[in-house]
Design an enzyme around this catalytic site. Structure first.
Site, PDB file in Angstrom:
ATOM      1  N   GLU A  98       0.830  -1.205   0.000  1.00 49.18           N
ATOM      2  CA  GLU A  98       0.000   0.000   0.000  1.00 49.18           C
ATOM      3  C   GLU A  98       0.866   1.259   0.000  1.00 49.18           C
ATOM      4  O   GLU A  98       0.690   2.172   0.813  1.00 49.18           O
ATOM      5  CB  GLU A  98      -0.995  -0.001   1.170  1.00 49.18           C
ATOM      6  CG  GLU A  98      -2.257   0.773   0.831  1.00 49.18           C
ATOM      7  CD  GLU A  98      -3.377   0.622   1.854  1.00 49.18           C
ATOM      8  OE1 GLU A  98      -4.404   1.292   1.658  1.00 49.18           O
ATOM      9  OE2 GLU A  98      -3.234  -0.142   2.832  1.00 49.18           O
TER      10      GLU A  98
ATOM     11  N   TYR B 202       0.095  -7.590  -1.757  1.00 44.16           N
ATOM     12  CA  TYR B 202      -0.977  -6.839  -1.119  1.00 44.16           C
ATOM     13  C   TYR B 202      -2.301  -7.388  -1.657  1.00 44.16           C
ATOM     14  O   TYR B 202      -2.749  -7.033  -2.740  1.00 44.16           O
ATOM     15  CB  TYR B 202      -0.827  -5.342  -1.403  1.00 44.16           C
ATOM     16  CG  TYR B 202      -1.922  -4.478  -0.828  1.00 44.16           C
ATOM     17  CD1 TYR B 202      -2.478  -4.748   0.418  1.00 44.16           C
ATOM     18  CD2 TYR B 202      -2.394  -3.378  -1.530  1.00 44.16           C
ATOM     19  CE1 TYR B 202      -3.477  -3.953   0.944  1.00 44.16           C
ATOM     20  CE2 TYR B 202      -3.395  -2.563  -1.013  1.00 44.16           C
ATOM     21  CZ  TYR B 202      -3.930  -2.863   0.224  1.00 44.16           C
ATOM     22  OH  TYR B 202      -4.928  -2.073   0.740  1.00 44.16           O
TER      23      TYR B 202
ATOM     24  N   ASP C 206       0.385  -7.877   3.411  1.00 48.51           N
ATOM     25  CA  ASP C 206      -0.967  -7.717   3.936  1.00 48.51           C
ATOM     26  C   ASP C 206      -1.859  -8.639   3.107  1.00 48.51           C
ATOM     27  O   ASP C 206      -2.230  -8.316   1.986  1.00 48.51           O
ATOM     28  CB  ASP C 206      -1.387  -6.255   3.802  1.00 48.51           C
ATOM     29  CG  ASP C 206      -2.827  -6.017   4.228  1.00 48.51           C
ATOM     30  OD1 ASP C 206      -3.510  -6.979   4.627  1.00 48.51           O
ATOM     31  OD2 ASP C 206      -3.273  -4.855   4.150  1.00 48.51           O
TER      32      ASP C 206
ATOM     33  N   ASN D 279      -4.851  -9.627   4.043  1.00 50.45           N
ATOM     34  CA  ASN D 279      -6.247  -9.240   4.257  1.00 50.45           C
ATOM     35  C   ASN D 279      -7.124 -10.403   4.696  1.00 50.45           C
ATOM     36  O   ASN D 279      -8.274 -10.534   4.253  1.00 50.45           O
ATOM     37  CB  ASN D 279      -6.815  -8.566   3.001  1.00 50.45           C
ATOM     38  CG  ASN D 279      -6.784  -7.052   3.111  1.00 50.45           C
ATOM     39  OD1 ASN D 279      -7.132  -6.490   4.142  1.00 50.45           O
ATOM     40  ND2 ASN D 279      -6.351  -6.386   2.049  1.00 50.45           N
TER      41      ASN D 279
ATOM     42  N   ASP E 234      -1.567   2.219  10.120  1.00 50.26           N
ATOM     43  CA  ASP E 234      -2.555   1.429  10.854  1.00 50.26           C
ATOM     44  C   ASP E 234      -2.126  -0.036  10.957  1.00 50.26           C
ATOM     45  O   ASP E 234      -2.754  -0.822  11.673  1.00 50.26           O
ATOM     46  CB  ASP E 234      -3.951   1.553  10.246  1.00 50.26           C
ATOM     47  CG  ASP E 234      -3.995   1.287   8.750  1.00 50.26           C
ATOM     48  OD1 ASP E 234      -2.926   1.226   8.102  1.00 50.26           O
ATOM     49  OD2 ASP E 234      -5.105   1.147   8.203  1.00 50.26           O
TER      50      ASP E 234
END
Length: 254
Positions: free
Chosen positions: A35, A105, A144, A146, A241
């Site tokens: 990201e 990602y 990540d 997810n 985050d």
């Protein structure tokens, strides 16, 4: 050898929040980013001793990945070779003599799982991609992804059961992946460790309350298990985050 992965939620933003201090302190052999949210030429990183590889999304300010490494690869490739999945800058693969390193990602299924069908197509394509690579040499992939795989991997499993990142479909894909001969390295070392997360919503003081999710991973071919030394989640590091996650291995070039 030290591997770091971090979803920075905007590289330009995190550069204003002591990213370089963190980068230098971690002193990784391989530093993978997700990201990055940038286009070519928007950031110039002065990183002596590091080779830099970026994959940019066609959509400005969206997605994107990077690998910063002390070790020049044999080859660097971008995407997984399928146009449907290669518009968003989500994958970089570096080939080394004894392994492949991939930063990824994974697409988010979004609110009410409105992108779940695409996510499932992505999962099938990406798993085929890494399974094919693993027939040539072991694979280390990170990023990540997810998904929180099991209830231990997020704070509020019951209320999030059908939400993006904890749907039965996404969790099932992770199970399928691991059953194809891959190791979730954090759970390899810490199978029963609760309350360790890598992402917290910016809402509801989630990080203050440690109401998080473990959705950032280092996953390796099972063949590499004898070379694994440790896995860490750097919950003490701020700026995004997400926090960085780490994999330590023996010298894979030896």
């Amino acid at each position: 050898m030290k591997f770091i992965s971090w979803n920075v939620n905007g590289l330009r933003a995190v550069l204003k929040k002591d990213f370089m201090t963190t980068f230098n302190q971690l002193d990784a052999d391989f530093f993978c980013l997700q990201e990055t949210k940038m286009q070519a030429g928007q950031v110039e990183l002065d990183l002596p001793g590091y080779h830099q590889y970026f994959n940019y999304a066609e959509k400005k300010g969206y997605s994107g990945t990077a690998i910063l490494t002390k070790h020049k690869p044999l080859t660097a490739t971008y995407g997984i070779g399928q146009p449907e999945h290669d518009q968003e800058g989500r994958v970089i693969t570096l080939e080394y003599p004894t392994f492949y390193l991939i930063t990824c990602y994974t697409p988010n299924s979004q609110d009410k799982l409105k992108r779940l069908d695409y996510r499932m197509r992505w999962e099938n394509a990406f798993q085929t991609y890494i399974a094919d690579l693993s027939t040539q040499k072991p694979v280390i992939f990170c990023g990540d992804l997810n998904v929180a795989h099991e209830p231990i991997d997020l704070k509020n499993d019951k209320t999030n059961h059908h939400n993006a990142g904890f749907s039965d479909e996404e969790r099932g894909q992770m199970t399928t992946l691991l059953n194809r001969g891959f190791t979730d390295t954090f759970r390899y070392f810490y199978p029963d460790q609760p309350d360790i997360y890598s992402w917290w919503s910016y809402r509801f003081h989630a990080r203050d309350n440690n109401a998080g999710w473990r959705i950032d991973y280092f996953i390796t071919s099972n063949d590499l298990q004898p070379k694994l030394v440790d896995a860490k989640i750097h919950t003490e590091i701020f700026g995004s985050d997400h926090c960085p996650v780490e994999l330590d291995t023996q010298d894979l070039f030896a």
